[in-house]
Design an enzyme around this catalytic site. Structure first.
Site, short mmCIF file in Angstrom:
data_model
loop_
_atom_site.label_atom_id
_atom_site.label_comp_id
_atom_site.label_asym_id
_atom_site.label_seq_id
_atom_site.Cartn_x
_atom_site.Cartn_y
_atom_site.Cartn_z
N CYS A 144 2.51 34.19 9.67
CA CYS A 144 2.93 34.95 10.84
C CYS A 144 3.39 34.05 11.98
O CYS A 144 2.78 34.01 13.04
CB CYS A 144 1.76 35.83 11.27
SG CYS A 144 2.34 37.24 12.18
N GLU A 145 4.45 33.26 11.74
CA GLU A 145 5.04 32.42 12.78
C GLU A 145 6.53 32.27 12.47
O GLU A 145 6.89 32.07 11.30
CB GLU A 145 4.41 31.03 12.79
CG GLU A 145 2.96 31.04 13.25
CD GLU A 145 2.47 29.67 13.71
OE1 GLU A 145 3.30 28.81 14.06
OE2 GLU A 145 1.25 29.50 13.72
N ARG A 169 5.32 19.81 5.41
CA ARG A 169 6.29 18.78 5.81
C ARG A 169 7.52 19.32 6.53
O ARG A 169 7.92 18.76 7.55
CB ARG A 169 6.71 17.91 4.62
CG ARG A 169 5.56 17.09 4.02
CD ARG A 169 6.05 16.04 3.03
NE ARG A 169 6.73 14.95 3.69
CZ ARG A 169 8.02 14.74 3.70
NH1 ARG A 169 8.82 15.54 3.02
NH2 ARG A 169 8.54 13.74 4.36
N ARG A 210 3.54 7.56 -0.75
CA ARG A 210 4.62 8.46 -1.12
C ARG A 210 5.36 8.03 -2.39
O ARG A 210 5.60 8.85 -3.28
CB ARG A 210 5.64 8.52 0.03
CG ARG A 210 6.81 9.45 -0.18
CD ARG A 210 7.88 9.22 0.88
NE ARG A 210 7.28 9.08 2.19
CZ ARG A 210 6.97 10.08 2.99
NH1 ARG A 210 7.24 11.31 2.64
NH2 ARG A 210 6.41 9.86 4.17
N TYR A 241 1.93 14.12 0.44
CA TYR A 241 1.79 14.88 1.69
C TYR A 241 2.12 16.36 1.48
O TYR A 241 2.67 17.01 2.37
CB TYR A 241 2.62 14.24 2.81
CG TYR A 241 2.35 12.75 2.91
CD1 TYR A 241 1.10 12.30 3.37
CD2 TYR A 241 3.27 11.79 2.49
CE1 TYR A 241 0.80 10.95 3.40
CE2 TYR A 241 2.97 10.43 2.52
CZ TYR A 241 1.74 10.02 2.99
OH TYR A 241 1.43 8.69 3.02
N GLU A 246 0.82 -1.22 0.00
CA GLU A 246 0.00 0.00 0.00
C GLU A 246 0.85 1.27 0.00
O GLU A 246 0.89 2.00 0.97
CB GLU A 246 -0.98 -0.02 1.18
CG GLU A 246 -0.41 -0.55 2.46
CD GLU A 246 -1.45 -0.79 3.56
OE1 GLU A 246 -1.35 -0.17 4.62
OE2 GLU A 246 -2.36 -1.63 3.32
N PRO A 247 1.54 1.52 -1.10
CA PRO A 247 2.42 2.69 -1.17
C PRO A 247 1.64 3.98 -1.43
O PRO A 247 0.68 3.99 -2.20
CB PRO A 247 3.30 2.38 -2.39
CG PRO A 247 2.42 1.56 -3.27
CD PRO A 247 1.56 0.74 -2.36
#
Ligand SMILES: *Cc1c(COP(=O)(O)O)cnc(C)c1O
Length: 418
Positions: free
Chosen positions: A346-347, A313, A277, A375, A274-275
């Site tokens: 804003c972080e 990520r 990525r 992702y 079940e790939p």
């Protein structure tokens, strides 16, 4: 257009008949760009992993559930995993039949189970109590179970999903309880699965994991399938010449294990992987624009529209993504020097690449963040009320095609009740 640091996209002819600067002009920035051929190649590579006949590749669509990409996976003969009713919904839209889908559930309500049952989709349950919930609403039905045989692997604590420290799967010691419940509710256990974690670059752990799930399989008669999970890694550090996962070697070793098991088990059971990525990561590049360059206390910050609302990520997993630089005019760069590439959120943690040695970057350059197909978009959000980007596919003829529109301001207020 001038490309710097761009050997990866160049070798793949990633942009076909167009260029990053033209794409941004046409579709705006930031922009997710996918390449159809790269995507199809990865599907084929995994379909050919082993010679064992009953072998199935289930695309784990949580990595990227763009409808056009899912349709490509379907065309390539892949099946699909679902993690939610929403994924089941889009998979069916993409053309997957009920029998093509395995719903790998984790802590779901009986309503969610019913959603799958109503559509004739097989559910894999993830705990003794979920097995009981399932038995109560679908007594006499088929079921699959996710086990955790105690092997884990992955690039970050957050994505190791097998082994002794995760919330996933039924422990081996609970097999007697499983057997009792199967009997009580007259359930037919058609398959078992596992997923040890995400992004292994060396096949040893996967083989080890496969052997442990096969040991679990020996506890049950008449299984139709055994699913060994995903997690196949891709090289995120291509510019530093990181090697690929050796699929030929892994495939040969796995093949041997599968044939031996089938002989011993006495049936041509189906094996699944079940790939997520591996199928889609390398087919995606995220384009963004440089809007400011400044020096703060000795650090050069390259300010872009690539906030963590667009690609999460790096912030979530400290992930590395290689970066290419594209320039509309033919102005060569001075020497390379280390820069920190940041977004517009804003972080202070809004950093896409820290201390990266790159060719001198100029105002209005376009950056290409590599290997973001998995992702990437699916974790994008409207944080800071920013619009999620558009998605474009470079088709097999090298031509761009819009496959998802950029959010609009109206999208931000959809659903508000005043
Ligand atoms: C996420 C997930 C996958 C896919 O993982 P990749 O690392 O993207 O291959 C497969 N199976 C399950 C159960 C998952 O949760």
């Amino acid at each position: 257009m001038l490309g710097l640091n761009n050997t990866v996209s160049q070798q793949l002819n990633f942009y076909g008949n167009t260029t990053p600067t033209k794409l941004v002009e046409q579709y705006g920035s930031p922009l997710y760009v996918y390449n159809e051929e790269v995507f199809r190649d990865r599907c084929r590579e995994l379909k050919d992993l082993v010679t064992y006949k009953n072998f199935q590749v289930n695309y784990s669509v949580k990595a990227n559930s763009n409808l056009s990409l899912m349709k490509l996976a379907h065309e390539e003969g892949l099946k699909a995993d679902a993690m939610s009713p929403g994924e089941i919904y889009v998979e069916q839209m993409a053309g997957f039949k009920s029998s093509d889908i395995l719903y790998i559930s984790n802590n779901v309500s009986s309503e969610e189970m019913q959603f799958a049952i109503d559509r004739n989709i097989l559910i894999s349950v993830d705990s003794i109590s979920q097995l009981e919930t399932y038995g109560k609403i679908n007594s006499g039905g088929n079921v699959a179970i996710r086990f955790n045989p105690g092997v884990g692997a992955g690039h970050h604590e957050k994505v190791i999903t097998g082994g002794k420290k995760t919330k996933f799967g039924v422990a081996i010691s609970d097999i007697p309880k499983v057997k009792v419940l199967l009997k009580t509710y007259n359930l037919y256990l058609v398959g078992i699965n596992q997923h040890i974690g995400s992004l292994f670059m060396d096949g040893d752990k996967y083989i080890e994991g496969a052997m442990s799930i096969l040991n679990v399989a020996k506890e049950f008669d008449n299984l139709e399938f055994i699913d060994m999970g995903g997690g196949f890694g891709i090289p995120y550090q291509k510019l530093a010449s990181q090697g690929r996962l050796d699929l030929v070697n892994l495939g040969e070793r796995l093949d041997k294990v599968l044939h031996e098991f089938a002989t011993e088990y006495g049936s041509e059971v189906t094996f699944k992987i079940e790939p997520g990525r591996y199928i889609v990561a390398e087919s995606g590049i995220l384009l963004g624009t440089v809007h400011s360059i400044k020096e703060n206390f000795g650090i050069t910050y390259v300010g872009t529209d690539l906030g963590f609302n667009v690609l999460k990520r790096p912030v979530m997993y400290d992930s590395h993504h290689d970066i290419e630089v594209y320039r509309s005019e033919n102005i060569p760069s001075q020497n390379s020097h280390p820069v920190t590439i940041v977004g517009n959120i804003c972080e202070s943690g809004d950093i896409i690449a820290k201390d990266r040695l790159l060719p001198q970057i100029l105002h209005n350059d376009i950056l290409g963040v590599l290997d973001v197909g998995a992702y990437g978009y699916c974790m994008a959000s409207n944080y800071n009320n920013r619009l999620r980007p558009a998605e474009v596919l470079i088709d097999s003829n090298g031509n761009p095609k819009l496959i998802r529109k950029r959010d609009t301001l109206e999208d931000l207020v959809r659903g508000f009740v005043l």
